[in-house]
Motif scaffolding. Structure first.
Motif, PDB file in Angstrom:
ATOM      1  N   ASP A  71      -6.485  10.814  24.236  1.00  0.00           N
ATOM      2  CA  ASP A  71      -5.566  10.172  23.307  1.00  0.00           C
ATOM      3  C   ASP A  71      -5.805  10.855  21.966  1.00  0.00           C
ATOM      4  N   SER A  72      -4.951  11.798  21.641  1.00  0.00           N
ATOM      5  CA  SER A  72      -5.167  12.596  20.430  1.00  0.00           C
ATOM      6  C   SER A  72      -5.095  11.747  19.173  1.00  0.00           C
ATOM      7  N   ALA A  73      -4.283  10.712  19.188  1.00  0.00           N
ATOM      8  CA  ALA A  73      -4.163   9.852  18.003  1.00  0.00           C
ATOM      9  C   ALA A  73      -5.461   9.111  17.720  1.00  0.00           C
ATOM     10  N   LYS A  74      -6.240   8.866  18.778  1.00  0.00           N
ATOM     11  CA  LYS A  74      -7.500   8.141  18.624  1.00  0.00           C
ATOM     12  C   LYS A  74      -8.715   9.066  18.660  1.00  0.00           C
ATOM     13  N   ASN A  75      -8.471  10.378  18.788  1.00  0.00           N
ATOM     14  CA  ASN A  75      -9.583  11.340  18.903  1.00  0.00           C
ATOM     15  C   ASN A  75     -10.557  10.924  20.002  1.00  0.00           C
ATOM     16  N   THR A  76     -10.005  10.510  21.121  1.00  0.00           N
ATOM     17  CA  THR A  76     -10.814   9.971  22.216  1.00  0.00           C
ATOM     18  C   THR A  76     -10.417  10.613  23.537  1.00  0.00           C
ATOM     19  N   GLY A  77     -11.418  10.931  24.338  1.00  0.00           N
ATOM     20  CA  GLY A  77     -11.197  11.421  25.681  1.00  0.00           C
ATOM     21  C   GLY A  77     -11.706  10.416  26.690  1.00  0.00           C
ATOM     22  N   TYR A  78     -11.197  10.531  27.916  1.00  0.00           N
ATOM     23  CA  TYR A  78     -11.553   9.578  28.961  1.00  0.00           C
ATOM     24  C   TYR A  78     -11.816  10.324  30.267  1.00  0.00           C
ATOM     25  N   LEU A  79     -12.625   9.692  31.099  1.00  0.00           N
ATOM     26  CA  LEU A  79     -12.809  10.160  32.467  1.00  0.00           C
ATOM     27  C   LEU A  79     -12.722   8.936  33.367  1.00  0.00           C
ATOM     28  N   GLN A  80     -11.617   8.828  34.095  1.00  0.00           N
ATOM     29  CA  GLN A  80     -11.440   7.756  35.058  1.00  0.00           C
ATOM     30  C   GLN A  80     -12.035   8.221  36.382  1.00  0.00           C
ATOM     31  N   MET A  81     -12.988   7.472  36.882  1.00  0.00           N
ATOM     32  CA  MET A  81     -13.687   7.858  38.111  1.00  0.00           C
ATOM     33  C   MET A  81     -13.431   6.794  39.179  1.00  0.00           C
ATOM     34  N   ASN A  82     -12.754   7.192  40.234  1.00  0.00           N
ATOM     35  CA  ASN A  82     -12.449   6.292  41.343  1.00  0.00           C
ATOM     36  C   ASN A  82     -13.161   6.769  42.606  1.00  0.00           C
ATOM     37  N   SER A  83     -13.228   5.888  43.584  1.00  0.00           N
ATOM     38  CA  SER A  83     -13.859   6.221  44.873  1.00  0.00           C
ATOM     39  C   SER A  83     -15.222   6.873  44.662  1.00  0.00           C
ATOM     40  N   LEU A  84     -16.019   6.248  43.840  1.00  0.00           N
ATOM     41  CA  LEU A  84     -17.309   6.832  43.489  1.00  0.00           C
ATOM     42  C   LEU A  84     -18.245   6.903  44.689  1.00  0.00           C
ATOM     43  N   LYS A  85     -19.051   7.953  44.694  1.00  0.00           N
ATOM     44  CA  LYS A  85     -20.003   8.201  45.762  1.00  0.00           C
ATOM     45  C   LYS A  85     -21.416   8.252  45.174  1.00  0.00           C
ATOM     46  N   PRO A  86     -22.427   7.983  45.997  1.00  0.00           N
ATOM     47  CA  PRO A  86     -23.811   8.058  45.481  1.00  0.00           C
ATOM     48  C   PRO A  86     -24.132   9.415  44.845  1.00  0.00           C
ATOM     49  N   GLU A  87     -23.536  10.471  45.348  1.00  0.00           N
ATOM     50  CA  GLU A  87     -23.808  11.796  44.786  1.00  0.00           C
ATOM     51  C   GLU A  87     -23.172  12.007  43.412  1.00  0.00           C
TER      52      GLU A  87
END
Length: 118
Positions: A71-87
């Motif tokens: 979100d460039s207006a908020k100077n913020t980046g995101y990482l959405q992580m789904n189907s997470l695995k132990p590794e």
């Protein structure tokens, strides 16, 4: 300029987490934003990158499960992580290439722990 990463935690396999990386300070512009991760005893590896124009790249092991955005207006980046695995368990770091006044440099967040239980 500072980067603040947040959103890590403990989650069961198959669950989801959303990491955030907020940049603060005197920021003229932000170019690439990236997420890295470092598992215990291993090197820090690049996970995903997003360019100024929104182009994204991922390592093969997270393709289809992780989504990087910004979100460039908020100077913020995101990482959405789904189907997470132990590794996927690791400390996750954000990095941003930021121009502050006339200086262009890479900045790192402090890291946020992601633990995925089986």
């Amino acid at each position: 300029v500072q980067l603040q990463a947040s959103g890590g935690g403990l989650v069961q396999a198959g669950g989801s987490l959303r990491l955030s990386c907020a940049a603060s300070g005197t920021i003229t512009s932000i170019k690439n934003m990236s997420w890295y991760r470092q598992a215990p005893g291993k090197q820090r590896d690049l996970v995903a990158t997003i360019s100024t124009g929104g182009e994204t790249t991922y390592i093969n092991s997270v393709k289809g499960r992780f989504t990087i955005s910004r979100d460039s207006a908020k100077n913020t980046g995101y990482l959405q992580m789904n189907s997470l695995k132990p590794e996927d368990t690791a400390v996750y770091y954000c990095k941003a290439n930021i121009r502050s006044h006339f200086i262009l440099a890479d900045y790192w967040g402090q890291g946020t722990q992601v633990t995925v239980s089986s």
